[in-house]
Design a protein around this motif. Sequence first.
Motif, PDB file in Angstrom:
ATOM      1  N   TRP A  61      66.070  29.774  41.879  1.00 37.66           N
ATOM      2  CA  TRP A  61      65.963  31.183  42.250  1.00 37.66           C
ATOM      3  C   TRP A  61      66.944  32.027  41.445  1.00 37.66           C
ATOM      4  CZ3 TRP A  61      62.331  33.116  45.506  1.00 37.66           C
ATOM      5  CH2 TRP A  61      61.602  32.175  46.237  1.00 37.66           C
ATOM      6  N   LYS A  62      66.457  33.143  40.900  1.00 35.70           N
ATOM      7  CA  LYS A  62      67.267  34.052  40.081  1.00 35.70           C
ATOM      8  C   LYS A  62      66.954  35.500  40.460  1.00 35.70           C
ATOM      9  CE  LYS A  62      68.638  30.787  37.157  1.00 35.70           C
ATOM     10  NZ  LYS A  62      69.982  30.367  36.980  1.00 35.70           N
ATOM     11  N   PHE A  63      67.908  36.390  40.160  1.00 31.76           N
ATOM     12  CA  PHE A  63      67.636  37.814  40.290  1.00 31.76           C
ATOM     13  C   PHE A  63      68.220  38.546  39.097  1.00 31.76           C
ATOM     14  CE2 PHE A  63      71.747  37.404  42.317  1.00 31.76           C
ATOM     15  CZ  PHE A  63      72.424  38.575  41.998  1.00 31.76           C
ATOM     16  N   LEU A  64      67.636  39.708  38.793  1.00 34.40           N
ATOM     17  CA  LEU A  64      68.082  40.544  37.676  1.00 34.40           C
ATOM     18  C   LEU A  64      68.973  41.656  38.204  1.00 34.40           C
ATOM     19  CD1 LEU A  64      64.968  41.139  35.408  1.00 34.40           C
ATOM     20  CD2 LEU A  64      67.190  40.321  34.672  1.00 34.40           C
ATOM     21  N   ASP A  65      70.074  41.890  37.506  1.00 30.90           N
ATOM     22  CA  ASP A  65      70.957  43.000  37.858  1.00 30.90           C
ATOM     23  C   ASP A  65      71.507  43.582  36.563  1.00 30.90           C
ATOM     24  OD1 ASP A  65      72.493  44.831  39.226  1.00 30.90           O
ATOM     25  OD2 ASP A  65      74.050  43.394  39.778  1.00 30.90           O
ATOM     26  N   GLY A  66      71.118  44.804  36.266  1.00 28.69           N
ATOM     27  CA  GLY A  66      71.589  45.449  35.044  1.00 28.69           C
ATOM     28  C   GLY A  66      71.159  44.742  33.779  1.00 28.69           C
ATOM     29  N   GLY A  67      70.006  44.078  33.803  1.00 26.19           N
ATOM     30  CA  GLY A  67      69.503  43.380  32.623  1.00 26.19           C
ATOM     31  C   GLY A  67      70.010  41.960  32.470  1.00 26.19           C
ATOM     32  N   ASP A  68      70.890  41.501  33.363  1.00 23.48           N
ATOM     33  CA  ASP A  68      71.411  40.134  33.307  1.00 23.48           C
ATOM     34  C   ASP A  68      70.829  39.303  34.451  1.00 23.48           C
ATOM     35  OD1 ASP A  68      73.151  40.587  31.101  1.00 23.48           O
ATOM     36  OD2 ASP A  68      74.609  41.511  32.460  1.00 23.48           O
ATOM     37  N   TRP A  69      70.571  38.017  34.172  1.00 25.01           N
ATOM     38  CA  TRP A  69      70.060  37.090  35.177  1.00 25.01           C
ATOM     39  C   TRP A  69      71.226  36.458  35.933  1.00 25.01           C
ATOM     40  CZ3 TRP A  69      65.118  36.693  36.528  1.00 25.01           C
ATOM     41  CH2 TRP A  69      64.145  37.127  35.626  1.00 25.01           C
ATOM     42  N   PHE A  70      71.082  36.343  37.245  1.00 22.78           N
ATOM     43  CA  PHE A  70      72.092  35.708  38.076  1.00 22.78           C
ATOM     44  C   PHE A  70      71.438  34.667  38.970  1.00 22.78           C
ATOM     45  CE2 PHE A  70      73.866  39.792  36.994  1.00 22.78           C
ATOM     46  CZ  PHE A  70      75.175  39.478  36.672  1.00 22.78           C
ATOM     47  N   GLU A  71      72.150  33.585  39.191  1.00 18.63           N
ATOM     48  CA  GLU A  71      71.676  32.522  40.073  1.00 18.63           C
ATOM     49  C   GLU A  71      71.939  32.929  41.519  1.00 18.63           C
ATOM     50  OE1 GLU A  71      72.631  27.829  40.961  1.00 18.63           O
ATOM     51  OE2 GLU A  71      73.328  28.749  39.111  1.00 18.63           O
ATOM     52  N   ILE A  72      71.022  32.613  42.382  1.00 21.38           N
ATOM     53  CA  ILE A  72      71.204  32.858  43.805  1.00 21.38           C
ATOM     54  C   ILE A  72      71.925  31.641  44.362  1.00 21.38           C
ATOM     55  CG2 ILE A  72      70.023  33.227  45.997  1.00 21.38           C
ATOM     56  CD1 ILE A  72      67.756  34.522  44.217  1.00 21.38           C
ATOM     57  N   LYS A  73      73.145  31.832  44.798  1.00 19.18           N
ATOM     58  CA  LYS A  73      74.006  30.703  45.189  1.00 19.18           C
ATOM     59  C   LYS A  73      73.680  30.134  46.563  1.00 19.18           C
ATOM     60  CE  LYS A  73      77.481  31.747  41.951  1.00 19.18           C
ATOM     61  NZ  LYS A  73      77.291  30.988  40.820  1.00 19.18           N
ATOM     62  N   ASN A  74      73.380  30.993  47.551  1.00 18.29           N
ATOM     63  CA  ASN A  74      73.055  30.508  48.892  1.00 18.29           C
ATOM     64  C   ASN A  74      71.630  29.972  48.918  1.00 18.29           C
ATOM     65  OD1 ASN A  74      75.565  31.262  49.959  1.00 18.29           O
ATOM     66  ND2 ASN A  74      74.853  33.358  50.268  1.00 18.29           N
ATOM     67  N   PRO A  75      71.352  28.991  49.766  1.00 15.79           N
ATOM     68  CA  PRO A  75      70.001  28.436  49.817  1.00 15.79           C
ATOM     69  C   PRO A  75      68.969  29.464  50.297  1.00 15.79           C
ATOM     70  CG  PRO A  75      71.544  27.113  51.134  1.00 15.79           C
ATOM     71  CD  PRO A  75      72.268  28.321  50.675  1.00 15.79           C
ATOM     72  N   VAL A  76      67.918  29.618  49.523  1.00 15.01           N
ATOM     73  CA  VAL A  76      66.812  30.496  49.905  1.00 15.01           C
ATOM     74  C   VAL A  76      65.966  29.743  50.925  1.00 15.01           C
ATOM     75  CG1 VAL A  76      64.736  31.686  49.087  1.00 15.01           C
ATOM     76  CG2 VAL A  76      66.819  31.699  47.697  1.00 15.01           C
ATOM     77  N   THR A  77      65.647  30.406  52.034  1.00 14.15           N
ATOM     78  CA  THR A  77      64.872  29.755  53.095  1.00 14.15           C
ATOM     79  C   THR A  77      63.447  30.280  53.194  1.00 14.15           C
ATOM     80  OG1 THR A  77      65.680  31.339  54.736  1.00 14.15           O
ATOM     81  CG2 THR A  77      66.928  29.283  54.466  1.00 14.15           C
ATOM     82  N   HIS A  78      63.249  31.582  52.878  1.00 16.55           N
ATOM     83  CA  HIS A  78      61.945  32.221  53.024  1.00 16.55           C
ATOM     84  C   HIS A  78      61.705  33.190  51.876  1.00 16.55           C
ATOM     85  CE1 HIS A  78      62.903  30.941  57.115  1.00 16.55           C
ATOM     86  NE2 HIS A  78      61.612  31.033  57.388  1.00 16.55           N
ATOM     87  N   TRP A  79      60.428  33.537  51.674  1.00 21.61           N
ATOM     88  CA  TRP A  79      60.051  34.527  50.674  1.00 21.61           C
ATOM     89  C   TRP A  79      58.780  35.221  51.123  1.00 21.61           C
ATOM     90  CZ3 TRP A  79      55.486  34.463  47.835  1.00 21.61           C
ATOM     91  CH2 TRP A  79      54.713  33.311  47.967  1.00 21.61           C
ATOM     92  N   MET A  80      58.454  36.355  50.500  1.00 20.28           N
ATOM     93  CA  MET A  80      57.165  37.019  50.730  1.00 20.28           C
ATOM     94  C   MET A  80      56.823  37.857  49.502  1.00 20.28           C
ATOM     95  SD  MET A  80      57.631  40.329  53.267  1.00 20.28           S
ATOM     96  CE  MET A  80      58.240  39.475  54.670  1.00 20.28           C
ATOM     97  N   PRO A  81      55.527  38.044  49.259  1.00 20.12           N
ATOM     98  CA  PRO A  81      55.122  38.897  48.138  1.00 20.12           C
ATOM     99  C   PRO A  81      55.594  40.328  48.363  1.00 20.12           C
ATOM    100  CG  PRO A  81      53.265  37.620  48.944  1.00 20.12           C
ATOM    101  CD  PRO A  81      54.372  37.449  49.929  1.00 20.12           C
TER     102      PRO A  81
END
Length: 92
Positions: A61-81
């Motif tokens: 899991w990654k997210f973009l912030d200011g054009g840079d990619w960051f790893e999501i450190k906490n465990p992702v449990t859920h998602w939705m479109p």
Amino acid sequence: MSGECSKCNEHTLECTCKPYSRRQENGWIRIKDILPCVGTRVLFCCEQEVDIGYFFEELGWKFLDGGDWFEIKNPVTHWMPLPEPPAEFVEE
């Protein structure tokens, strides 16, 4: 949705971007049930925090912030479109 599925280039009932049968009442999908299509922008939840990010098979899991990619450190449990944008914009 914001763009098409990067895996199948469309949204169909078979596409994991829209796994209607696996959604909870509030729209969240547990990652242990099904993952989003790779590279598709979605809402994700980890430890009661909600944000927008992407899932990649080899990178996680990654997210973009200011054009840079960051790893999501906490465990992702859920998602939705992401929801569809409004059909029309109202000027205030």
